[in-house]
Design an enzyme around this catalytic site. Sequence first.
Site, mmCIF file in Angstrom:
data_model
loop_
_atom_site.group_PDB
_atom_site.id
_atom_site.type_symbol
_atom_site.label_atom_id
_atom_site.label_comp_id
_atom_site.label_asym_id
_atom_site.label_seq_id
_atom_site.Cartn_x
_atom_site.Cartn_y
_atom_site.Cartn_z
ATOM 1 N N ASP A 280 -41.594 -4.676 -12.344
ATOM 2 C CA ASP A 280 -41.808 -4.633 -10.897
ATOM 3 C C ASP A 280 -42.657 -3.407 -10.517
ATOM 4 O O ASP A 280 -42.965 -3.195 -9.341
ATOM 5 C CB ASP A 280 -40.446 -4.588 -10.186
ATOM 6 C CG ASP A 280 -40.513 -5.070 -8.743
ATOM 7 O OD1 ASP A 280 -41.455 -5.806 -8.402
ATOM 8 O OD2 ASP A 280 -39.631 -4.696 -7.953
ATOM 9 N N LYS B 96 -36.420 -15.461 -6.780
ATOM 10 C CA LYS B 96 -37.078 -14.951 -7.990
ATOM 11 C C LYS B 96 -36.399 -15.517 -9.244
ATOM 12 O O LYS B 96 -37.067 -15.904 -10.200
ATOM 13 C CB LYS B 96 -37.036 -13.413 -8.012
ATOM 14 C CG LYS B 96 -37.989 -12.784 -6.994
ATOM 15 C CD LYS B 96 -37.700 -11.308 -6.770
ATOM 16 C CE LYS B 96 -38.531 -10.750 -5.625
ATOM 17 N NZ LYS B 96 -38.159 -9.387 -5.238
ATOM 18 N N GLN C 86 -33.514 -4.821 -6.902
ATOM 19 C CA GLN C 86 -33.928 -5.235 -5.557
ATOM 20 C C GLN C 86 -33.823 -4.061 -4.579
ATOM 21 O O GLN C 86 -32.803 -3.392 -4.516
ATOM 22 C CB GLN C 86 -33.071 -6.419 -5.080
ATOM 23 C CG GLN C 86 -33.479 -6.978 -3.740
ATOM 24 C CD GLN C 86 -34.887 -7.587 -3.722
ATOM 25 O OE1 GLN C 86 -35.326 -8.207 -4.696
ATOM 26 N NE2 GLN C 86 -35.617 -7.399 -2.639
#
Length: 302
Positions: free
Chosen positions: A135, A68, A112
């Site tokens: 996200d 990413k 994450q």
Amino acid sequence: MNATPAHTPTDTPAPTARLMDGTAPARRLVARSAEAAAEITRRTGTAPCLATVLVGEDPASVTYVRMKRARCEKAGIRSLHVALPASVGTEELVAAVQGLSDDPAVHGILLQHPVGPGIDERAAFEAIAPEKDVDGVTTHSFAAMGFGLPGFASCTPGGIVRLLDEYGVELAGKHAVVVGRSPILGKPVGMMLLGRDATVTYCHSRTADLASHVREADVLVAAVGKPRFLRGEDVKPGAVVIDAGYNPGNVGDVDFASAARRASLITPVPGGVGPMTIAVLLAQTVEAAAGQLGVRDLPRLL
Ligand code: NAP
């Protein structure tokens, strides 16, 4: 004469499904995001910035974050990485995320998942400021999506719906069956499909007679995390099959070979949902930066 029956093509039907390639639409979205990022940087002197937070050294998570970050840099998005040891406690993690939420140089935050045992992951997610939740993991973003209000989508579900649109899949009135109900994938993708007027069935580990539900799906979304778990013989002929699974060895949650013989459209693994997920993350980071830096007249990316 004892003739051996001929081996007809119907014994092993050829794949009928068209591939839903996620790489090309993802590339287009990333290119548009890069153009917008360059324009924001030119006008404000500040490049959009995504902060990534990684707890511990789980190899898959390390790879995802590295990938990413590399994509960000390539698209002109600055990346700031915060690595925390697996021994970190909830309080410390929340404080780190809060610090990024308060930092005006950071426009998007990606924590994450999974953060590891013993940590209150929800508390850490909730420390992400809604305007930086690129996200789409906070309750704020989830509720906004549920109510059809502006906000950041959970990236994988957002990528899935975009891919369905790219291939002109009509969702209104269709029966969508989502196998999996995780907060980052199954649940939000079902809600997005509902928002697009599909009739949605959720299946999970306690669902009785899973195959009977799968057989009813016009649009089947696999989000289970078990390699080749859904078999082609249960796919309704002509169904659209979205395989969000990503298991070791580049294997999805659907048995591709058998499903491709019945579906009309099917995503490959890799090269289907995965690239769309990252493209949506980049686009949402650029949109977040535009909003926070007051650049209001750029064309919408999503
Ligand atoms: P997860 O949190 O482990 O959730 C898995 C879901 O599958 C749960 O809802 C679980 O039900 C359900 N399930 C488990 N066993 C089942 C069974 N026998 N029958 C029916 N349902 C069952 O996983 P996730 O984070 O949603 O990820 C799912 C997959 O998507 C993984 O392969 C992951 O790697 C992949 N993924 C890909 C991307 C991408 O960008 N391509 C992004 C995220 C995830 P319960 O709720 O009842 O436990």
